[in-house]
Scaffold this motif. Structure first.
Motif, mmCIF file in Angstrom:
data_model
loop_
_atom_site.group_PDB
_atom_site.id
_atom_site.type_symbol
_atom_site.label_atom_id
_atom_site.label_comp_id
_atom_site.label_asym_id
_atom_site.label_seq_id
_atom_site.Cartn_x
_atom_site.Cartn_y
_atom_site.Cartn_z
ATOM 1 N N PRO A 87 0.763 -1.271 0.028
ATOM 2 C CA PRO A 87 -0.076 0.152 -0.163
ATOM 3 C C PRO A 87 0.704 1.304 0.077
ATOM 4 O O PRO A 87 0.375 2.271 -0.656
ATOM 5 N N SER B 274 2.220 1.680 -3.416
ATOM 6 C CA SER B 274 1.023 2.048 -4.363
ATOM 7 C C SER B 274 0.564 3.379 -4.346
ATOM 8 O O SER B 274 0.523 4.099 -5.336
ATOM 9 N N LEU B 275 0.597 3.895 -2.842
ATOM 10 C CA LEU B 275 0.165 5.431 -2.669
ATOM 11 C C LEU B 275 1.153 6.247 -3.374
ATOM 12 O O LEU B 275 0.981 7.196 -3.509
ATOM 13 N N ILE C 26 -10.040 7.737 -4.758
ATOM 14 C CA ILE C 26 -8.956 6.638 -4.869
ATOM 15 C C ILE C 26 -7.952 7.087 -3.875
ATOM 16 O O ILE C 26 -7.461 5.987 -3.204
ATOM 17 N N ASN C 27 -7.755 8.162 -3.630
ATOM 18 C CA ASN C 27 -6.472 8.557 -2.690
ATOM 19 C C ASN C 27 -6.734 8.225 -1.414
ATOM 20 O O ASN C 27 -6.043 7.674 -0.762
ATOM 21 N N MET D 173 -6.899 4.426 -0.757
ATOM 22 C CA MET D 173 -5.397 3.782 -0.600
ATOM 23 C C MET D 173 -4.889 4.205 0.625
ATOM 24 O O MET D 173 -4.252 3.387 1.392
ATOM 25 N N VAL E 241 -6.509 2.032 3.130
ATOM 26 C CA VAL E 241 -5.936 0.784 3.242
ATOM 27 C C VAL E 241 -4.700 0.567 3.987
ATOM 28 O O VAL E 241 -4.384 -0.224 4.669
ATOM 29 N N LEU E 242 -3.777 1.617 3.618
ATOM 30 C CA LEU E 242 -2.548 1.689 4.141
ATOM 31 C C LEU E 242 -2.371 1.705 5.711
ATOM 32 O O LEU E 242 -1.540 0.922 6.145
#
Length: 313
Positions: A255, A258-259, A273-274, A277, A280-281
């Motif tokens: 994560p 990806s971020l 989306i930001n 993510m 999720v992190l």
């Protein structure tokens, strides 16, 4: 807010975001988010309880797992207050000092988790490469010393963050782009020179990159050692001891990477989306690590099941 001069105002409150465009559904979104927090906190507390109460698990590998569980608990509890305020009570505002404190703990526990994963990779290498000396090298005292050192190192690394952010001047911008405070997010709102924050933030990110590189080097050495074992059965057994840790590394770093990629190369991506993510992190590692270690580590799985059966009786 108090006016300093015609150009500057003193920002005493920042505003966080929930799910952009889905504000009407925040009360429903709060259900899975609260469930994730509950499972993560219960799961990590279970890991700590099982290892503490089972003398057979008082070994270096499980002590390091305790450190991982404590860093996961720290991450969960650091972001929990603002998440609950936003999604349950529709209260996105946060006092500036509270924001600076939150980003300190979030970055601190993230740095601690990265350090723990690095130490765990060295632990796996030592156990596979030199099993006969493993217990004599990683004594209980030495493990405790390692834990104290990486804890101090992680907190000292991010200690300047709240002070440098507090020294900045913020104009009329006070809308953050996540559901919790992050150093890089807050410093972008400053209208005074934030060069020191940029440089030190890059240094902090570099430390995480170095940890990841050293973990990769550890696994290259592990792979080399395992391939040197003659028996295929022993090779598989050695690899199996690393599966849980490899999953934990992927869950933590994927994560983040990806971020970082999205922020760098996809700047026009949807704010939703930001936010997803970023959430999720912080939400996924504390949730998944206890599940992975319970599922893949027989010693822990057996004892968890035994405790549950005991309670039912």
């Amino acid at each position: 807010m108090s006016i300093i001069n015609t150009s500057y105002v003193e920002i005493i409150t920042f505003f966080l975001v929930g799910m952009p465009g889905l504000e009407y559904a925040h009360s429903w979104i709060s259900i899975p988010i609260c469930s994730v927090y509950l499972i993560a906190i219960l799961g990590n507390c279970t890991i700590l309880f099982i290892i503490r109460t089972e003398p057979s698990l008082h070994e270096p590998m499980y002590y390091f797992l305790c450190m991982l569980a404590m860093s996961d608990l720290g991450l969960s509890l650091s972001s929990l207050p603002t998440m609950l305020r936003i999604f349950l009570f529709n209260a996105p505002e946060i006092a500036s000092n509270a924001c600076f404190a939150q980003e300190f703990f979030i970055h601190g526990f993230s740095a601690l988790e990265s350090s723990v994963l690095l130490i765990m990779s060295f632990d796996r290498f030592l156990a596979i490469h030199n099993p006969l000396r493993y217990s004599s090298i990683l004594t209980t005292v030495r493990v405790a010393q390692i834990g104290i050192v990486i804890s101090f190192k992680s907190m000292l690394l991010v200690l300047p963050f709240p002070f440098t952010l507090r020294s900045l001047r913020y104009c009329k911008k006070k809308q953050l782009s996540h559901s919790y405070c992050l150093h890089q997010d807050v410093m972008k709102l400053a209208c005074s020179d934030n060069q020191i924050d940029v440089i030190y933030g890059f240094f902090g990110a570099l430390c995480l990159i170095v940890d990841f590189i050293l973990i990769a080097v550890s696994y290259i050495l592990i792979l080399k050692t395992v391939l040197g074992i003659a028996s295929k059965k022993e090779q598989l057994k050695a690899f199996n001891t690393c599966v849980s840790h490899i999953c934990a590394v992927i869950i933590f770093y994927l994560p983040i990477i990806s971020l970082a990629v999205v922020h760098r190369f996809a700047q026009h991506v949807s704010p939703l989306i930001n936010v997803l993510m970023a959430n999720v992190l912080l939400l996924v590692p504390p949730l998944m690590n206890p599940i992975v270690y319970c599922a893949k580590t027989k010693q822990i799985r057996v004892r968890v099941v035994a405790k549950l059966c005991q309670q039912q009786l």
